[in-house]
Design a protein around this motif. Structure first.
Motif, PDB file in Angstrom:
ATOM      1  N   VAL A  53       5.703 -13.868   0.543  1.00  0.00           N
ATOM      2  CA  VAL A  53       4.656 -12.912   0.868  1.00  0.00           C
ATOM      3  C   VAL A  53       4.505 -12.767   2.387  1.00  0.00           C
ATOM      4  CG1 VAL A  53       2.188 -12.404   0.672  1.00  0.00           C
ATOM      5  CG2 VAL A  53       3.423 -13.330  -1.284  1.00  0.00           C
ATOM      6  N   GLY A  54       4.550 -13.879   3.119  1.00  0.00           N
ATOM      7  CA  GLY A  54       4.414 -13.815   4.576  1.00  0.00           C
ATOM      8  C   GLY A  54       5.504 -12.972   5.220  1.00  0.00           C
ATOM      9  N   ALA A  55       6.749 -13.146   4.758  1.00  0.00           N
ATOM     10  CA  ALA A  55       7.854 -12.345   5.292  1.00  0.00           C
ATOM     11  C   ALA A  55       7.678 -10.874   4.937  1.00  0.00           C
ATOM     12  CB  ALA A  55       9.183 -12.867   4.752  1.00  0.00           C
ATOM     13  N   GLY A  56       7.196 -10.608   3.715  1.00  0.00           N
ATOM     14  CA  GLY A  56       6.952  -9.223   3.307  1.00  0.00           C
ATOM     15  C   GLY A  56       5.896  -8.556   4.164  1.00  0.00           C
ATOM     16  N   VAL A 101      10.455  -0.387   2.802  1.00  0.00           N
ATOM     17  CA  VAL A 101      10.932  -0.356   1.412  1.00  0.00           C
ATOM     18  C   VAL A 101      11.486  -1.703   0.958  1.00  0.00           C
ATOM     19  CG1 VAL A 101      12.805   0.601  -0.026  1.00  0.00           C
ATOM     20  CG2 VAL A 101      11.386   2.121   1.317  1.00  0.00           C
ATOM     21  N   LEU A 102      12.198  -2.402   1.819  1.00  0.00           N
ATOM     22  CA  LEU A 102      12.914  -3.600   1.399  1.00  0.00           C
ATOM     23  C   LEU A 102      12.039  -4.694   0.781  1.00  0.00           C
ATOM     24  CD1 LEU A 102      15.675  -3.927   4.138  1.00  0.00           C
ATOM     25  CD2 LEU A 102      15.910  -3.163   1.770  1.00  0.00           C
ATOM     26  N   PRO A 103      10.802  -4.920   1.281  1.00  0.00           N
ATOM     27  CA  PRO A 103      10.004  -5.984   0.660  1.00  0.00           C
ATOM     28  C   PRO A 103       9.569  -5.710  -0.775  1.00  0.00           C
ATOM     29  CG  PRO A 103       9.176  -5.479   2.856  1.00  0.00           C
ATOM     30  CD  PRO A 103      10.177  -4.427   2.507  1.00  0.00           C
ATOM     31  N   VAL A 104       9.769  -4.477  -1.255  1.00  0.00           N
ATOM     32  CA  VAL A 104       9.360  -4.156  -2.632  1.00  0.00           C
ATOM     33  C   VAL A 104      10.525  -3.601  -3.453  1.00  0.00           C
ATOM     34  CG1 VAL A 104       6.931  -3.828  -2.076  1.00  0.00           C
ATOM     35  CG2 VAL A 104       8.476  -1.882  -1.909  1.00  0.00           C
ATOM     36  N   THR A 105      11.770  -3.857  -3.006  1.00  0.00           N
ATOM     37  CA  THR A 105      12.948  -3.274  -3.651  1.00  0.00           C
ATOM     38  C   THR A 105      13.997  -4.342  -3.941  1.00  0.00           C
ATOM     39  OG1 THR A 105      12.601  -1.245  -2.389  1.00  0.00           O
ATOM     40  CG2 THR A 105      14.738  -1.501  -3.417  1.00  0.00           C
ATOM     41  N   GLY A 106      14.625  -4.228  -5.090  1.00  0.00           N
ATOM     42  CA  GLY A 106      15.769  -5.064  -5.415  1.00  0.00           C
ATOM     43  C   GLY A 106      15.456  -6.551  -5.431  1.00  0.00           C
ATOM     44  N   GLY A 112       4.867  -9.511  -8.204  1.00  0.00           N
ATOM     45  CA  GLY A 112       3.477  -9.566  -8.626  1.00  0.00           C
ATOM     46  C   GLY A 112       2.574  -8.663  -7.809  1.00  0.00           C
ATOM     47  N   MET A 113       1.297  -9.032  -7.789  1.00  0.00           N
ATOM     48  CA  MET A 113       0.303  -8.212  -7.111  1.00  0.00           C
ATOM     49  C   MET A 113       0.494  -8.230  -5.594  1.00  0.00           C
ATOM     50  SD  MET A 113      -1.275  -6.775  -9.497  1.00  0.00           S
ATOM     51  CE  MET A 113      -2.648  -6.012  -8.673  1.00  0.00           C
ATOM     52  N   ALA A 114       1.238  -9.199  -5.072  1.00  0.00           N
ATOM     53  CA  ALA A 114       1.516  -9.224  -3.634  1.00  0.00           C
ATOM     54  C   ALA A 114       2.295  -7.976  -3.219  1.00  0.00           C
ATOM     55  CB  ALA A 114       2.295 -10.482  -3.261  1.00  0.00           C
ATOM     56  N   ALA A 115       3.231  -7.520  -4.080  1.00  0.00           N
ATOM     57  CA  ALA A 115       3.994  -6.308  -3.774  1.00  0.00           C
ATOM     58  C   ALA A 115       3.069  -5.093  -3.716  1.00  0.00           C
ATOM     59  CB  ALA A 115       5.094  -6.095  -4.812  1.00  0.00           C
ATOM     60  N   VAL A 116       2.098  -5.039  -4.629  1.00  0.00           N
ATOM     61  CA  VAL A 116       1.117  -3.952  -4.620  1.00  0.00           C
ATOM     62  C   VAL A 116       0.356  -3.972  -3.298  1.00  0.00           C
ATOM     63  CG1 VAL A 116      -0.935  -3.009  -5.764  1.00  0.00           C
ATOM     64  CG2 VAL A 116       0.895  -4.036  -7.132  1.00  0.00           C
ATOM     65  N   GLU A 176       3.905   4.608  -5.598  1.00  0.00           N
ATOM     66  CA  GLU A 176       4.587   3.319  -5.512  1.00  0.00           C
ATOM     67  C   GLU A 176       3.631   2.169  -5.818  1.00  0.00           C
ATOM     68  OE1 GLU A 176       7.944   0.995  -5.151  1.00  0.00           O
ATOM     69  OE2 GLU A 176       7.781   3.167  -5.222  1.00  0.00           O
ATOM     70  N   VAL A 177       2.377   2.282  -5.343  1.00  0.00           N
ATOM     71  CA  VAL A 177       1.376   1.251  -5.652  1.00  0.00           C
ATOM     72  C   VAL A 177       1.186   1.156  -7.164  1.00  0.00           C
ATOM     73  CG1 VAL A 177      -1.106   0.726  -5.556  1.00  0.00           C
ATOM     74  CG2 VAL A 177       0.112   1.305  -3.467  1.00  0.00           C
ATOM     75  N   ALA A 178       1.042   2.326  -7.830  1.00  0.00           N
ATOM     76  CA  ALA A 178       0.847   2.328  -9.286  1.00  0.00           C
ATOM     77  C   ALA A 178       2.058   1.732  -9.999  1.00  0.00           C
ATOM     78  CB  ALA A 178       0.584   3.749  -9.774  1.00  0.00           C
ATOM     79  N   LYS A 179       3.256   2.111  -9.553  1.00  0.00           N
ATOM     80  CA  LYS A 179       4.488   1.597 -10.170  1.00  0.00           C
ATOM     81  C   LYS A 179       4.570   0.078 -10.051  1.00  0.00           C
ATOM     82  CE  LYS A 179       9.402   1.791  -9.264  1.00  0.00           C
ATOM     83  NZ  LYS A 179      10.434   2.332  -8.385  1.00  0.00           N
ATOM     84  N   LEU A 180       4.279  -0.431  -8.863  1.00  0.00           N
ATOM     85  CA  LEU A 180       4.343  -1.880  -8.646  1.00  0.00           C
ATOM     86  C   LEU A 180       3.232  -2.615  -9.388  1.00  0.00           C
ATOM     87  CD1 LEU A 180       5.269  -1.924  -4.868  1.00  0.00           C
ATOM     88  CD2 LEU A 180       6.744  -2.555  -6.774  1.00  0.00           C
ATOM     89  N   PHE A 181       2.073  -1.972  -9.534  1.00  0.00           N
ATOM     90  CA  PHE A 181       0.975  -2.576 -10.291  1.00  0.00           C
ATOM     91  C   PHE A 181       1.397  -2.796 -11.745  1.00  0.00           C
ATOM     92  CE2 PHE A 181      -2.772  -2.063 -13.020  1.00  0.00           C
ATOM     93  CZ  PHE A 181      -3.554  -3.103 -12.564  1.00  0.00           C
TER      94      PHE A 181
END
Length: 198
Positions: A53-56, A101-106, A112-116, A176-181
């Motif tokens: 999470v910190g790196a993201g 984009v990279l912190p929430v891709t692949g 989890g909710m951290a990506a949101v 994107e927020v909704a998708k990750l949620f």
């Protein structure tokens, strides 16, 4: 995907020097349309060890700060006045979009909710730029010439640029927020099932 990538690059890299609003629309294409497509056509970009999470958070903040720096008056005006500098600025915008984009891709993706939260942070950061351009009561950019898109005066042209960020970029980030949620909910359910079965 290759056709979409080429179309996005053509729209985003076509020289445009007399109006802030269409130029900012090009920037939105380069920051928020091109990077996700680029990740799909070059899968190695999204491969690697999962980020913490910190790196993201650090990557998202770097991306937001890069976007701000590339929209600062000296950078933006140089982009408008010099084709070589414009290419460098536009390449920087694509790189900033990739960093977002990279912190929430692949396989890099924070889960989890951290990506949101990361995308929500990006949305707030980019939205602040849009609000600043839309409502600041003075001209931020010294744009050469008097010929503005749609016959707008310079102040309205700048306000339209801010509105483009708010109306085009922000909904993309909200989706994107909704998708990750929903991805986080599915992952949580899968973990619950796995723990129940063990």
């Amino acid at each position: 995907m290759w056709a979409a990538l080429l179309a996005g690059l053509m729209v985003g890299l076509t020289p445009m020097t007399t109006s802030v609003a269409p130029h900012v629309l090009q920037h939105v294409v380069l920051m928020f349309f091109v990077p996700p497509i680029l990740v799909r056509v070059v899968p190695g970009l999204a491969g690697g060890r999962q980020l913490g999470v910190g790196a993201g958070v650090a990557l998202v903040l770097v991306g937001i700060l890069a976007i701000y720096a590339l929209h600062a008056p000296p950078s933006f005006e140089l982009d408008l006045r010099n084709a070589g500098a414009g290419l460098a600025v536009h390449s920087g915008l694509i790189a900033a979009g990739l960093v977002l984009v990279l912190p929430v891709t692949g396989t890099w993706s924070v889960r989890g909710m951290a990506a949101v939260g990361l995308v929500a942070l990006a949305e707030l950061g980019v939205g602040a730029l849009g609000m600043w351009l839309a409502w600041i009561p003075k001209l931020v950019y010294d744009v050469p010439g008097d010929d503005r898109a749609f016959g707008l005066d310079p102040q309205s042209d700048q306000a339209a640029a801010g509105a483009i960020i708010l109306v085009v970029a922000e909904p993309l980030l909200a989706v994107e927020v909704a998708k990750l949620f929903f991805r986080a909910l599915r992952e949580g359910e899968a973990e619950d099932l796995a723990s129940d079965s063990s």
